[in-house]
Design an enzyme around this catalytic site. Structure first.
Site, PDB file in Angstrom:
ATOM      1  CG  ASP A  14      -5.579  -2.836   5.484  1.00 45.74           C
ATOM      2  OD1 ASP A  14      -5.079  -1.956   4.750  1.00 45.74           O
ATOM      3  OD2 ASP A  14      -6.628  -3.434   5.201  1.00 45.74           O
ATOM      4  CG  ASP A  65      -2.198  -6.342  -1.665  1.00 47.03           C
ATOM      5  OD1 ASP A  65      -2.262  -5.101  -1.556  1.00 47.03           O
ATOM      6  OD2 ASP A  65      -3.206  -7.056  -1.830  1.00 47.03           O
ATOM      7  CG  HIS A 103      -5.993 -10.705  -1.805  1.00 45.46           C
ATOM      8  ND1 HIS A 103      -7.268 -10.214  -2.016  1.00 45.46           N
ATOM      9  CD2 HIS A 103      -5.216  -9.616  -1.612  1.00 45.46           C
ATOM     10  CE1 HIS A 103      -7.246  -8.896  -1.965  1.00 45.46           C
ATOM     11  NE2 HIS A 103      -6.001  -8.511  -1.720  1.00 45.46           N
ATOM     12  CD  GLU A 139      -7.174  -2.065  -0.652  1.00 46.86           C
ATOM     13  OE1 GLU A 139      -7.711  -2.150  -1.772  1.00 46.86           O
ATOM     14  OE2 GLU A 139      -6.627  -3.036  -0.090  1.00 46.86           O
ATOM     15  CD  GLU A 140      -5.832  -6.159   1.075  1.00 52.87           C
ATOM     16  OE1 GLU A 140      -6.883  -6.429   0.452  1.00 52.87           O
ATOM     17  OE2 GLU A 140      -4.720  -6.226   0.548  1.00 52.87           O
ATOM     18  CG  HIS A 195      -3.411  -1.114   1.619  1.00 53.42           C
ATOM     19  ND1 HIS A 195      -3.310  -2.367   2.176  1.00 53.42           N
ATOM     20  CD2 HIS A 195      -3.505  -1.299   0.279  1.00 53.42           C
ATOM     21  CE1 HIS A 195      -3.346  -3.279   1.212  1.00 53.42           C
ATOM     22  NE2 HIS A 195      -3.462  -2.657   0.053  1.00 53.42           N
TER      23      HIS A 195
END
Length: 466
Positions: A103, A134, A434, A169-170, A101
């Protein structure tokens, strides 16, 4: 036809020589602040999708490369842009779907970053930046591996390849199920690689074989019709903050383990993992003790957890001598493998309603659900992946559980029930995905790119049974 040993070496050499370009391209992606959450500029997600599509087109391997969207069920809106591409398999070879992903998470408090979050920065063998690990590194593992395969074998190899680079996705993959259904012909594959997980450590690769599910929801606690003076009524009237704190404390026992009836656990052995390793990888200070009981990895991989991730209440700067009429919190729960996420949510809601203090009024809304997942490790694709990982990294891969969730895997299983699913990744325990100062261990990225290139070479030599 090129012999197998020379094919292997050619792919190995091509992956090694392509690494610098892959890192440079990764830096370009990291510079785009592609946050898909509401309130952030959607043009940045559009720009990110275009940048990914350009990289995919640059491989000159695909018959189609498109940016597509899908509607969000139950909402009058459309999902974020995803990049899809496909080349057909030939001569009985399998098709592999490569997922990542583009995003990223919001940066949070930028003051906590040691370098600007969207300015890729190399320090001490790591690339820092939001999305560096990520999951923009996952994108570049796919692109780099495809480039290596093309350089080593030529563009006319037989393996079929589908590519799906998601853009939300996030933010919850809200259009994912619809997207799969509408694009099934483009995405259908025999093997699916989800490059959005991690490794045992920076030197030891892993295949993720279990994932916890999750349920996230918002709860409003109300005790008053309006705010009241704390001096005039305090001591007789329950304020919403008091009720919320009292209620939330019932979710855990004295050891910090979840204390909600109806939440299940999975009883399996886990590898050795010391408390000191936990402290090092999680950033747990010496004076703070871990929570829960039994093995540490069992708590993370196979038991439920509950976290309060947000709260709306008067801020410190706006604090006054007032009884708050209502408080709103966001609760995120991880669900043990084997339990349905909606069943887990129902147990938590029932617990909160049963324990609401002083007759506080509770309202629940914005529920999200993602089921846990257990990987079938008996297929030939898993065996091929294990060999490729060991060839690339040196140490044999570890079968690893993950406490986090990838809810959309259940959608992949439903849409493509015959596909073998491999959950891989480029993160190591110090990636801080994150969090502020997210980073990618560069040697891990190099090995991950090589491992996927070797896997593609193995699959290009495999003929499916009729």
């Amino acid at each position: 036809m090129t012999s197998a040993p020379s094919r292997h070496q050619a792919v190995h050499d091509a992956a090694a020589s392509g690494y610098p370009t892959a890192i440079a391209d990764l830096g370009g992606l990291v510079r785009i602040p592609s946050v898909a959450f509401p309130g952030f500029d959607p043009a940045d997600v559009e720009r990110s999708a275009e940048a990914v599509a350009d990289l995919v087109r640059g491989t000159a391997l695909f018959e189609t490369v498109e940016i597509r969207r899908a509607s969000i069920p139950g909402a009058d809106e459309i999902g974020k842009p995803a990049v899809v591409a496909r080349r057909a398999a030939k001569n009985g070879r399998p098709t592999i779907l490569l997922y990542a992903h583009h995003d990223v998470q919001p940066v949070g408090d930028e003051a906590l970053w040691d370098s600007p979050p969207f300015q890729p920065t190399v320090r001490d063998g790591r690339l820092y930046g939001r999305g560096a690990a990520d999951d923009k590194a996952g994108i570049m593992v796919h692109i780099g591996a495809l480039r290596a395969l093309k350089e080593a074998l030529g563009e006319d190899f037989d393996l079929g390849v589908a590519l799906f680079i998601e853009g939300e996705e996030e933010a919850g993959s809200r259009s994912f199920a619809t997207f799969l259904s509408e694009n099934a012909d483009v995405l259908r594959a025999d093997v699916i690689v989800v490059a959005d997980s991690g490794n045992w450590d920076s030197r030891t690769p892993a295949l993720t074989v279990s994932l916890r599910g999750n349920t996230r929801f918002t709860m409003r606690v109300r005790t008053l019709e309006h705010a009241s003076h704390s001096g005039m009524f305090g001591g007789a009237v329950p304020d919403a903050m008091m009720a919320a704190v009292t209620l939330l404390s019932t979710l855990w026992d004295a050891d910090g383990a979840v204390a909600v009836d109806g939440l299940t656990e999975r009883d399996v052995e886990t590898p050795e993992y010391s408390e000191q390793t936990l402290r090092d990888e999680a950033g747990l200070p010496d004076g703070v003790r871990p929570i829960g009981r039994d093995s540490i990895l069992g708590r993370i991989w196979n038991k439920p957890s509950i976290t309060v991730t947000g709260i709306d209440a008067p801020s410190v700067v706006n604090a006054s001598n007032t009884l708050s009429p209502e408080v709103t919190v966001v609760i995120s729960a991880r669900v043990a493998p084997g339990q349905d996420a909606r069943e887990a949510y129902a147990a938590i809601e029932a617990h909160l309603r049963a324990h609401a203090p002083f007759g506080a009024e509770l309202e629940f809304f914005d529920q999200d659900f993602g089921n846990p997942f257990l990987v079938d490790t008996t297929g030939w694709a898993v065996a091929d992946a294990r060999v490729a990982l060991e060839q690339a990294y040196g140490p044999a891969p570890v079968d690893m559980g993950v406490g986090g969730s990838i809810p959309f895997i259940a959608d992949l299983v439903r849409e493509f029930p015959g596909a073998q699913i491999l959950v891989t990744g480029v993160e190591d325990p110090h990636a801080r995905a994150h969090s502020p100062n997210e980073s990618l261990h560069l040697d891990t990225f190099r090995h991950a790119l090589l491992a996927e290139a070797l896997l593609l070479e193995k699959l290009d030599a495999r003929t499916l049974e009729a």
